[in-house]
Scaffold this active site. Structure first.
Site, PDB file in Angstrom:
ATOM      1  N   ASP A  85       0.798  -1.225   0.000  1.00  0.00           N
ATOM      2  CA  ASP A  85       0.000   0.000   0.000  1.00  0.00           C
ATOM      3  C   ASP A  85       0.827   1.268   0.000  1.00  0.00           C
ATOM      4  OD1 ASP A  85       0.747  -0.669   2.772  1.00  0.00           O
ATOM      5  OD2 ASP A  85      -0.452   1.084   3.316  1.00  0.00           O
ATOM      6  N   ASP A  88       5.535   0.301   3.447  1.00  0.00           N
ATOM      7  CA  ASP A  88       5.743  -0.960   4.176  1.00  0.00           C
ATOM      8  C   ASP A  88       5.479  -2.137   3.237  1.00  0.00           C
ATOM      9  OD1 ASP A  88       3.075  -0.767   3.798  1.00  0.00           O
ATOM     10  OD2 ASP A  88       2.510  -0.680   5.905  1.00  0.00           O
ATOM     11  N   TYR A 236      -5.965   0.284   8.604  1.00  0.00           N
ATOM     12  CA  TYR A 236      -7.039   0.651   7.675  1.00  0.00           C
ATOM     13  C   TYR A 236      -8.370   0.240   8.278  1.00  0.00           C
ATOM     14  CZ  TYR A 236      -3.486   1.924   4.319  1.00  0.00           C
ATOM     15  OH  TYR A 236      -2.432   2.538   3.695  1.00  0.00           O
ATOM     16  N   GLU A 476       5.661   9.578   3.425  1.00  0.00           N
ATOM     17  CA  GLU A 476       5.331   8.254   2.901  1.00  0.00           C
ATOM     18  C   GLU A 476       4.439   8.371   1.659  1.00  0.00           C
ATOM     19  OE1 GLU A 476       3.349   5.623   5.703  1.00  0.00           O
ATOM     20  OE2 GLU A 476       4.140   3.863   4.654  1.00  0.00           O
TER      21      GLU A 476
END
Ligand SMILES: *[C@@H]1O[C@H](CO)[C@@H](O)[C@H](O)[C@H]1NC(C)=O
Length: 497
Positions: A85, A88, A236, A476
């Protein structure tokens, strides 16, 4: 995002390689124009850097290698492939499905002007749908995540070396997840439109699967964050409820299949599933504004009075995000960037801007405008507001910094991304174990591998950006920042002014 990197977000070293913000406030004039097509090409390339599984021979981001080739084996299924995603190595199904939906919508509405990049954009969709087909292969089950996020976030290692827990998480009749299943149905249905002419049999497979997954989502109702709380929260977690994903899935199935049943479902459930709630949100968790804009297209094309209230909601949404109108939930930074609370602000910027340009196009086709009190939201105003956001991302901002890696003369060099920040397998063949990457994470030096096209979480509300890995909310990249951006870049590449 929620605390994405537990170990790696708590550390506060004193030697952050902080860009000296003031030094960057040099007096260069704002650039006259951007190379939107170049940015589009790069924005698509980014998805190759996020690939999990066995990489194909035409893989262009060459510092990446095969990874996670045993995903699914602990559950006796093949779950290799798909996308990581963000920075990571977990495969989170909820944002992956939303990313695939938005990649598809980008192509459906803006693919015509992608030129030679269209085929790469279509490949990016297929990398997502090939995985979603695996994740939904068993009727009544959806595999919604591979990888224990706590185990993953405790380590800073390359996907190619991963030795963290690759736990497989699923929803089923007894443990429902109408949110993730509804979004997965939306992704499969939207992608079936992308492949309708390009690969009719694949398209039919996607649509058939979308129908089945939606029926499951609708029949066995519940939020996956109740069924799988410890796996998916706070990462999430579905904060917003599953009702929006049911409407969203039905809206895409309606568009893809033209079956009367979906139209009736939407009309019948509009109020029950609260189509009008929190309409100024659109992202992996909250689909409301997207539902209303998507469905309004038909109203604006003059053939769906029964959806009229969705257009009223969409109009309300459009008025609520324009700069200059007072509203508590969308702010603009002094430099002009749209800002919403919560991590990774750029996801809001790209997804809300996408809706503005999509809606502008639907309005133009029907020669309509949206009255917003004193202001009139014409298609050209909406495009102008969205273009300002895209130009900010590409470097027209107080720091004169592009927030897309590899675009323009200055861009972030210390993105919060394991693969990008660690030496590649070619440069460093022996594996890095869990904590071996820590010194790279903390290093003030630039990442060794450019993740070209990655757009990061972005500056804070004062237009400041530290370019520092530990500031994960700002540094990120995520797949759902880029997916709607592709549609915007395609549009502005053919409408530069
Ligand atoms: C924004 O970032 C700058 C530099 O990192 C910092 O000094 C400032 O306090 C931040 N502002 C807010 C509102 O977070």
């Amino acid at each position: 995002m929620a605390p994405k990197s537990l170990a790696f977000s708590g550390i506060a070293p004193s030697n952050f390689a902080v860009f000296l913000v003031a030094m960057l406030l040099c007096s260069r004039p704002i650039r006259a124009g951007h190379d939107y097509h170049d940015a589009l090409r790069k924005g698509i390339l980014f998805f190759e850097g996020q690939r999990s599984g066995k990489l194909p021979p035409d893989q262009r981001i060459r510092w990446r290698r095969d990874s996670a080739l045993r995903d699914g084996s602990s559950a006796g299924v093949d779950l290799t492939g798909g996308y990581y995603d963000a920075g990571d190595n977990v495969k989170f199904g909820f944002p992956m499905a939303f990313t695939t939906t938005m990649l598809s919508w980008s192509i459906i509405d803006f693919g015509k002007t992608m030129g030679p990049e269209l085929k790469n954009a279509v490949k990016a969709v297929r990398w997502g749908t090939d995985y979603l087909l695996k994740a939904t292969a068993i009727p009544g089950v959806v595999f919604v995540q591979v990888g224990d996020a706590y185990s993953d976030h405790n380590c800073w290692e390359r996907p190619e070396d991963m030795d963290t827990l690759r736990t497989v998480y699923k929803i089923d009749k007894a443990h429902p997840g109408s949110d993730v299943a509804g979004e997965t149905a939306a992704a499969l249905a939207a992608a079936s439109i992308v492949f309708r002419k390009r690969d009719p049999s694949y398209s039919r497979r996607l649509l058939d699967r979308a129908v089945r997954v939606f029926a499951f989502a609708n029949k066995y109702r519940g939020a996956y964050s109740s069924s799988l709380y410890h796996a998916v929260c706070p990462f999430y977690c579905d904060f917003n409820g599953y009702q929006d994903e049911l409407l969203w899935g039905a809206a895409w199935l309606h568009k893809a299949s033209r079956r009367r049943a979906y139209r009736e479902y939407i009309v019948k459930n509009e109020v029950v599933l609260r189509a009008g709630d929190t309409i100024n949100e659109f992202g992996w968790d909250n689909k409301h504004a997207g539902i209303n804009v998507l469905i309004s297209k038909e109203v604006l094309m003059g053939k769906a009075e029964y959806f009229e209230s969705f257009k009223q909601n969409a109009d309300g949404f459009i008025c609520s995000i324009l700069p200059g109108i007072s509203h508590p939930q969308v702010q603009y930074s002094p430099g002009g960037l749209m800002f919403k609370t919560g991590g990774s602000n750029m996801q809001h910027v790209t997804s809300l801007s996408f809706l503005m340009v999509a809606y502008a196009n639907y309005l133009s086709h029907s020669r309509k405008v949206v009255p917003c009190g004193e202001l009139t939201a014409s298609p050209s105003l909406l495009r102008q507001v969205a273009k300002r956001q895209v130009d900010y991302i590409l470097g027209d901002n107080p720091l004169r910094l592009s927030y897309m890696v590899g675009y323009g003369p200055r861009f972030p060099h210390r993105i919060h991304h394991r693969g990008s920040s660690l030496p590649s397998v070619a440069a460093h063949p022996s594996p890095f174990r869990c904590k071996d990457g820590t010194s790279y994470f903390l290093s003030p030096g630039p990442n060794p591998n450019l993740l070209v096209g990655a757009v990061v979480g972005g500056p804070n509300i004062t237009d400041a950006f530290p370019d520092s890995r530990p500031f994960f909310q700002q540094s990120e990249p995520t797949t759902y920042i880029n997916a709607p951006l592709l549609g915007l870049l395609s549009f502005f590449s053919s409408h530069p002014s």
